[in-house]
Design a protein around this motif. Structure first.
Motif, PDB file in Angstrom:
ATOM      1  N   ALA A  33       3.591   8.304  -5.085  1.00 49.54           N
ATOM      2  CA  ALA A  33       3.897   7.277  -6.081  1.00 49.54           C
ATOM      3  C   ALA A  33       4.260   7.935  -7.408  1.00 49.54           C
ATOM      4  O   ALA A  33       3.950   9.112  -7.649  1.00 49.54           O
ATOM      5  N   ALA A  34       4.878   7.168  -8.280  1.00 45.94           N
ATOM      6  CA  ALA A  34       5.266   7.680  -9.598  1.00 45.94           C
ATOM      7  C   ALA A  34       4.051   8.016 -10.452  1.00 45.94           C
ATOM      8  O   ALA A  34       4.099   8.926 -11.287  1.00 45.94           O
ATOM      9  N   SER A  35       2.959   7.281 -10.242  1.00 45.37           N
ATOM     10  CA  SER A  35       1.723   7.529 -10.994  1.00 45.37           C
ATOM     11  C   SER A  35       0.541   7.160 -10.113  1.00 45.37           C
ATOM     12  O   SER A  35       0.701   6.502  -9.074  1.00 45.37           O
ATOM     13  N   LEU A  37      -1.761   4.972 -10.790  1.00 47.41           N
ATOM     14  CA  LEU A  37      -1.893   3.513 -10.757  1.00 47.41           C
ATOM     15  C   LEU A  37      -0.844   2.857  -9.864  1.00 47.41           C
ATOM     16  O   LEU A  37      -1.141   1.848  -9.206  1.00 47.41           O
ATOM     17  N   ASP A  38       0.364   3.413  -9.792  1.00 41.49           N
ATOM     18  CA  ASP A  38       1.359   2.892  -8.859  1.00 41.49           C
ATOM     19  C   ASP A  38       0.881   3.061  -7.414  1.00 41.49           C
ATOM     20  O   ASP A  38       1.092   2.188  -6.572  1.00 41.49           O
ATOM     21  N   GLY A  39       0.251   4.175  -7.126  1.00 47.23           N
ATOM     22  CA  GLY A  39      -0.317   4.392  -5.795  1.00 47.23           C
ATOM     23  C   GLY A  39      -1.412   3.387  -5.472  1.00 47.23           C
ATOM     24  O   GLY A  39      -1.463   2.848  -4.361  1.00 47.23           O
ATOM     25  N   ARG A  41      -1.688   0.408  -6.789  1.00 46.57           N
ATOM     26  CA  ARG A  41      -1.034  -0.898  -6.593  1.00 46.57           C
ATOM     27  C   ARG A  41      -0.450  -1.008  -5.188  1.00 46.57           C
ATOM     28  O   ARG A  41      -0.543  -2.054  -4.546  1.00 46.57           O
ATOM     29  N   LEU A  42       0.149   0.074  -4.704  1.00 48.10           N
ATOM     30  CA  LEU A  42       0.684   0.077  -3.345  1.00 48.10           C
ATOM     31  C   LEU A  42      -0.435  -0.159  -2.332  1.00 48.10           C
ATOM     32  O   LEU A  42      -0.287  -0.965  -1.405  1.00 48.10           O
ATOM     33  N   GLU A  45      -1.351  -3.790  -2.295  1.00 45.12           N
ATOM     34  CA  GLU A  45      -0.354  -4.613  -1.602  1.00 45.12           C
ATOM     35  C   GLU A  45      -0.483  -4.460  -0.087  1.00 45.12           C
ATOM     36  O   GLU A  45      -0.417  -5.450   0.655  1.00 45.12           O
ATOM     37  N   ARG A  64      -1.584  10.926  -6.677  1.00 45.44           N
ATOM     38  CA  ARG A  64      -0.416  10.046  -6.516  1.00 45.44           C
ATOM     39  C   ARG A  64       0.035   9.922  -5.065  1.00 45.44           C
ATOM     40  O   ARG A  64       0.945   9.171  -4.766  1.00 45.44           O
ATOM     41  N   VAL A  93       7.508   0.152   0.183  1.00 43.98           N
ATOM     42  CA  VAL A  93       7.847   1.439  -0.425  1.00 43.98           C
ATOM     43  C   VAL A  93       9.319   1.475  -0.836  1.00 43.98           C
ATOM     44  O   VAL A  93       9.679   2.058  -1.850  1.00 43.98           O
TER      45      VAL A  93
END
Length: 94
Positions: A33-35, A37-39, A41-42, A45, A64, A93
């Protein structure tokens, strides 16, 4: 109970699932992930999708990098449930 897929069926499915690899014991994909927190969030989901399907992956988070491992434990291997969830993860993704 879902039927366990054979090696040929798994290989054919993996050819259409970008980023996934595995065998009759399980299929796996790692996503960077980009960060952090993005990971996370994935993962959230995917957790919602998995809960709706009553089919829960093994998830490993390392900063990440998020790794999803799919296997239908009650069936003793990879089933169509795993392939379907892998497709949904790929849609998330992008």
């Amino acid at each position: 109970m879902a039927d366990v897929l054979g090696n040929d069926q798994i290989s054919a499915a993996l050819e259409k699932l970008a980023g996934w690899a595995g065998d009759a014991d399980g299929i796996e994909r790692s996503v960077t992930a980009a960060s952090f927190l993005d990971g996370i969030r994935l993962v959230a989901e995917v957790a919602h999708l998995a809960e709706a399907a009553d089919h829960h992956p093994d998830i490993d988070i390392r900063w990440r990098t998020v790794t999803f491992r799919l296997s239908t434990h009650s069936a003793g291997g990879v089933t169509e449930k795993d392939i379907a969830l892998a497709r949904q993860i790929n849609e998330l993704v992008g």
